[in-house]
Design an enzyme around this catalytic site. Structure first.
Site, PDB file in Angstrom:
ATOM      1  N   HIS A 172      -9.808   1.282   0.899  1.00  0.00           N
ATOM      2  CA  HIS A 172      -9.642   0.122   1.783  1.00  0.00           C
ATOM      3  C   HIS A 172     -10.710   0.105   2.883  1.00  0.00           C
ATOM      4  CE1 HIS A 172      -7.548  -2.995   4.087  1.00  0.00           C
ATOM      5  NE2 HIS A 172      -6.638  -3.074   3.128  1.00  0.00           N
ATOM      6  N   HIS A 226       0.813  -1.228   0.000  1.00  0.00           N
ATOM      7  CA  HIS A 226       0.000   0.000   0.000  1.00  0.00           C
ATOM      8  C   HIS A 226       0.846   1.279   0.000  1.00  0.00           C
ATOM      9  CE1 HIS A 226      -3.416  -2.506   0.200  1.00  0.00           C
ATOM     10  NE2 HIS A 226      -3.501  -2.650   1.499  1.00  0.00           N
ATOM     11  N   GLU A 279     -11.339  -4.199  -2.629  1.00  0.00           N
ATOM     12  CA  GLU A 279     -10.319  -3.275  -3.119  1.00  0.00           C
ATOM     13  C   GLU A 279     -10.141  -3.450  -4.623  1.00  0.00           C
ATOM     14  OE1 GLU A 279      -6.779  -3.679  -0.413  1.00  0.00           O
ATOM     15  OE2 GLU A 279      -8.155  -5.082   0.563  1.00  0.00           O
TER      16      GLU A 279
END
Length: 345
Positions: free
Chosen positions: A176, A106, A311
């Protein structure tokens, strides 16, 4: 349609955070902060007309400064994992933060979800913009990145992402948020049902890095082509589930790069159903396998497998996998993608 603004607290750096709440004529509400462009609250009515906050989060900005589990987070420049935290682009090797085993997850330690974004209120939306300098997180190019949250009268929350860089770079943004369609009173997602429009998923190793192989879902616990109760086979004796400690995998969507409904989730208890639409090639279903009592809104502790993330994305490690759709964008090339969450009570 209305937009209201209120204080959301002060960061450790002394930045004043705000909370922007969108509300439609049906009483659905979405609250987003300019700190991290995070989705903080999402109030949806059930079959009895009662409102439930269907996303996990924190009461104040302080929680989002320490948001190690990415509640409601806008993720960039690259969502999901990059193997060995490095990639080669244009003949140059770029190294990234190693923040997930041996890999990058991420974006790295200084995630976009822990920064202040500039907010611009629209008629039924709020646009959040972030300037990301050259070599930010290890990625090349001065980039301007935005995410626009819009709430529609048909109970759709739309997230539109735009980005552009002055150098060749990686763009792969996602949200998220953790969803539980029974709301804050629920401690488990395992009885809720999911459908995914995908015949295949990307095989991954024990570190959740794709091997490059694309496997069929047919005859496996990964087959969500008909509604499946999440907990039905989540602990099955099946290597991908053992590696992921449950569902935490990327499905190969059948939308052919066009906006389409790619996933659904529903609760028979509340009667709430959510449809996920996107134009992106992949979607990670993650069911909170690593939540462990995170202290959230109203003092609630978020238990393991108490909510699910949808996601939308380019595939994990796509920058290193030649047979995956590429998240690399040239200088001046515009990144533009939309993901929508539509709710029915």
């Amino acid at each position: 349609m209305s937009v209201t603004i209120e204080s959301f607290g002060t960061t450790k750096k002394g930045e004043k955070a705000s909370l922007y709440t969108l509300e439609n004529a049906n009483g659905m509400k979405a609250s987003i902060s300019d700190f991290g462009a995070v989705l903080v609250k999402l109030l949806v009515k059930d079959k009895e007309g009662r409102s439930h906050d269907v996303v996990w989060g924190y009461d104040h900005v302080e929680g989002y400064e320490n948001n190690g589990v990415f509640l409601g987070a806008t993720i960039g420049r690259n969502a999901n994992r990059i193997g060995k935290a490095r990639f080669i682009m244009g003949g140059t090797e770029y190294t990234l933060d190693v923040n997930d085993g041996n890999n990058n997850l991420h974006g790295g330690f200084d995630g976009y979800h822990t920064r202040m974004w500039q907010a611009e209120v629209k008629e039924n939306a709020v646009k959040f913009t972030l300037n990301s300098p050259d070599m930010d997180q290890g990625f090349p190019g001065n980039a301007v990145i935005s995410v626009t949250y819009a709430l529609k009268e048909d109970n759709t929350l739309s997230l539109t992402y735009d980005a552009e860089s002055d150098k060749e770079t990686v763009f792969n943004l996602t949200n998220h948020s953790y969803f539980n369609l029974d709301g804050a009173e629920s401690d488990s997602i395992l009885e809720q049902l999911v459908w995914i429009d995908a015949d295949e998923f990307t095989e991954a190793d024990a570190e959740s890095i794709p091997t490059g192989r694309i496997l069929p879902v047919e005859g496996t616990p990964m087959d969500f082509r008909s509604y499946r109760v999440i907990g039905r086979e989540i602990d099955a004796d099946y290597e991908p589930l053992q590696f992921g400690a449950g569902y935490d995998h990327n499905w190969v969507l059948k939308n052919n790069g066009k906006m389409a409904v790619v996933a659904k989730m529903k609760s028979e208890k509340s009667g709430i159903e959510m449809e996920v639409s996107t134009d992106l090639p992949g979607m990670q279903l993650y069911v909170g396998n690593f939540l462990n009592g995170e202290l959230g809104k109203d003092g609630k502790k978020y238990a393991r497998r108490s909510a699910a993330c949808f996601e939308t994305q380019y595939f994990p490690d796509a920058v290193n996998q030649e047979n995956f759709a590429s998240p690399i964008f040239q200088a001046g090339e515009k990144y533009h993608t939309t993901t929508e969450y539509r709710f029915k009570g």
